[in-house]
Design a protein around this motif. Structure first.
Motif, PDB file in Angstrom:
ATOM      1  N   ALA A 119      25.684  17.184  59.218  1.00 40.19           N
ATOM      2  CA  ALA A 119      26.485  16.565  58.202  1.00 40.19           C
ATOM      3  C   ALA A 119      26.506  17.211  56.883  1.00 40.19           C
ATOM      4  N   ALA A 120      25.547  18.104  56.463  1.00 43.89           N
ATOM      5  CA  ALA A 120      25.500  19.040  55.361  1.00 43.89           C
ATOM      6  C   ALA A 120      26.236  20.141  55.699  1.00 43.89           C
ATOM      7  N   GLY A 121      26.758  20.244  57.105  1.00 46.55           N
ATOM      8  CA  GLY A 121      27.448  21.847  57.206  1.00 46.55           C
ATOM      9  C   GLY A 121      26.733  22.931  57.181  1.00 46.55           C
ATOM     10  N   MET A 122      25.229  22.894  57.081  1.00 52.27           N
ATOM     11  CA  MET A 122      24.410  24.169  56.752  1.00 52.27           C
ATOM     12  C   MET A 122      23.473  24.444  57.827  1.00 52.27           C
ATOM     13  N   ALA A 123      23.994  24.722  59.236  1.00 50.18           N
ATOM     14  CA  ALA A 123      23.266  25.046  60.266  1.00 50.18           C
ATOM     15  C   ALA A 123      22.637  26.564  59.974  1.00 50.18           C
ATOM     16  N   SER A 124      23.468  27.355  59.130  1.00 53.00           N
ATOM     17  CA  SER A 124      23.149  28.756  58.722  1.00 53.00           C
ATOM     18  C   SER A 124      21.946  28.780  58.016  1.00 53.00           C
ATOM     19  N   SER A 125      21.318  27.732  57.318  1.00 55.67           N
ATOM     20  CA  SER A 125      20.225  27.732  56.670  1.00 55.67           C
ATOM     21  C   SER A 125      19.231  26.917  56.769  1.00 55.67           C
TER      22      SER A 125
END
Length: 594
Positions: free
Chosen positions: A588-594
């Motif tokens: 949901a946050a779109g933050m798979a990279s972090s």
């Protein structure tokens, strides 16, 4: 003569659902409408009637809606994902960039099929925008069990080609051209509007900016040198004059090295507006009207751990630490403060609403000479059930008479954290020497479990926090409860407490709800009713749940709030916040990279 998609936009059980035909105009709401679901027989189903009455105060549908599509006969469930999808329409405000553009499509996921009623239920494959209109599209890519394309209910083309100048059918006819992004024929559709999930907290924060900042330094000693403290004696007020106690001998050899990076600890309090009523819930208000924020009068205790290193010219950078569910401000914040201090950070913490047990909870600090000083810890628990006892989360988790979960506990806690930020930015003099001790321009956040859940909401609306680390958070809260073995008893208690009960007493909880990307789940007796009830709670929780707020951390920031840098941490095999709930929050946050 084949299978058709049933079409009755006035009936949520027939659908397709959700549909704006189940709303009424309301100019006090951001969306210009308010939900108006039909109520059941309130004598026979009083709990469901009460839950729906709360839903009917909202300005739109769940931002992760559970769709309903009913068929006249059995269908090939392997074709459902190919034949059902969402198409984004217009966003009703220009306050944020949004996750989708007009015409974008979103697939379905977590598909459930009820073979008795030939009804499919599903969730969106991706987060939907708040206060945006969507059209739910069903096409003849869905096949019946003989391999034939499904057909349309005659009521659908009669509505979708309506020549009336206004009304739901006219709107549906107008948007179908946008929805024709497929080679298959549309055999049913519905238009719906998602609710304004962040509006209440955005408004409350705006109102808070005009409020005074009041910090209280207690009479007597309230600042202590850690090197001179031999023992911390914690006494939690469990009600009726009883306490639960434990000791932390921080001056002993096994602890002194661990706590050696800490310099001082100070215990203070500040005033924050109390928006909870006597039932520990927040009264409903229209999303298009400013929240009335009362003058701060609620005393919120906090304490600050300062490093033993010299303070920088502008004061120590500070980490606000959010503790977990059932923990308190003296728990995890104490454990992590030495590591943060070693890196030069001060740690500051409060009790979340309903945590820290009762108001008499205290800490006895014994120095190396044997002298003791008692300070209050500001417990925020409440004996809501009148049994004379206060447990670790009582006053936060609202399950009866109507289940609204953790929504208002989270919202009030976020208001208190926002006021704490204002306290720091106003120049917090921890030790009373006239000099601010914390850097007002370097405020960070770290949260553990529940602290990451309300921390997601807090970071989405508070611009002054620069970055955050969210440890083992997840969402939605309902999904955590339904998937976690640790909360199975809570889920069962919610269902057995309904009137009439949705689960016989003593029966293990199971709602048959699938994880993402799993095969279609086939419902058995009672599963559909349980899933529907939990959907209502999730829908009510939108304004205080991390999933609707996560997209606003960076992907679609709220007005005046910069994109945040967030570090997400997952505990592999977590049995409290299961990994699928953790990854749903990150998606949901779109933050798979972090």
């Amino acid at each position: 003569g084949g299978v058709i998609v049933r079409f009755d936009p006035t009936n949520p059980q027939t659908g397709p659902f959700p549909a704006d035909s189940l709303t009424v105009p309301d100019t006090t709401e951001i969306t210009g409408k308010r939900v108006n679901l039909p109520l059941p027989d309130c004598t026979a189903l009083p709990t469901l009637c009460g839950q729906l009455a709360l839903i009917n105060q909202l300005d739109g549908f769940n931002v992760q809606p559970r769709i309903t599509v009913a068929f006249s006969g059995p269908v090939d469930t392997s074709t459902l994902r190919a034949g059902i999808f969402f198409v984004a329409l217009d966003n009703l405000t220009a306050d944020e960039i949004g996750l989708q553009r007009t015409g974008d499509t979103v697939a379905i996921n977590q598909v459930v099929y009820d073979p008795v009623t030939n009804t499919v239920y599903a969730k969106p494959d991706a987060s939907l925008d708040q206060h945006r209109r969507y059209v739910l599209v069903i096409t003849d890519a869905i096949k019946d069990t003989s391999g034939n394309p499904i057909g349309a209910d005659p009521a659908f083309p009669a509505c979708a080609t309506a020549s009336t100048p206004s009304g739901y059918c006219a709107d549906l006819a107008n948007v179908l051209a946008v929805a024709q992004a497929t080679s298959n024929h549309i055999v049913a559709a519905s238009i719906f509007t998602t609710q304004s999930a962040t509006a209440w907290l955005e408004s409350a924060r705006r109102g808070l900016q005009c409020m005074p900042v009041v910090v209280h330094h207690p009479d007597g000693q309230y600042v202590f040198n850690i090197a001179n403290v031999a023992n911390l004696g914690v006494n939690f007020d469990t009600g009726s004059g009883k306490f639960s106690s434990f000791n932390l001998p921080i001056g002993s050899p096994q602890y002194s090295y661990f706590f050696g990076s800490l310099g001082r600890v100070a215990f203070l309090s500040y005033l924050s507006p109390l928006l909870l009523n006597s039932q520990q819930t927040i009264d409903a208000s229209p999303t298009g009207v400013d929240v009335v924020v009362p003058t701060p009068a609620n005393e919120v205790a906090f304490h600050v751990y300062l490093p033993n290193s010299p303070a920088p010219p502008n004061g120590y950078p500070v980490v606000i630490f959010g503790h977990g569910f059932g923990d308190s401000s003296i728990g995890a914040p104490t454990v992590v403060s030495p590591a943060l201090a070693q890196a030069g950070f001060a740690t500051i913490a409060i009790n979340a609403v309903g945590h820290g047990f009762g108001p008499k909870s205290n800490l006895v600090l014994t120095d190396n000479s044997g002298n003791s000083t008692t300070v209050l810890l500001g417990g925020r628990g409440a004996d809501l059930n009148g049994d004379g006892a206060i447990d670790a989360t009582e006053g936060c988790e609202i399950l009866t008479p109507l289940a609204i979960g953790l929504r208002d506990c989270i919202r009030q806690t976020v208001v208190d954290l926002t006021q704490l930020v204002r306290v720091i930015r106003a120049g917090l003099d921890v030790d009373g020497d006239g000099t601010p001790d914390l850097d007002p321009n370097h405020i960070y956040y770290a949260g553990q479990s529940f602290g990451s859940i309300y921390g997601t909401v807090f970071n989405a609306v508070e611009p002054a926090v620069r970055a955050a680390a969210l440890n083992v958070g997840g969402g939605s809260v309902v999904d955590i409860v339904r998937w976690s073995p640790g909360f199975a008893a809570t889920a069962a208690a919610i269902l057995t407490s309904q009137n009439p009960p949705l689960l016989p007493p003593g029966t293990p909880f199971s709602d048959n709800f699938p994880f993402r990307d799993q095969p279609v789940s086939m419902n058995g007796p009672g599963n559909s009713a349980t899933q529907y009830f939990l959907e209502l709670i999730e829908w009510l929780d939108n304004s205080g749940d991390p999933i609707p707020f996560a997209p606003h951390l960076a992907r679609s920031t709220l007005p005046g709030v910069p994109a945040k840098s967030i570090l997400f941490q997952i505990a592999r095999g977590d049995m409290t916040v299961p990994n699928p709930a953790a990854t749903d929050l990150i998606l949901a946050a779109g933050m798979a990279s972090s």
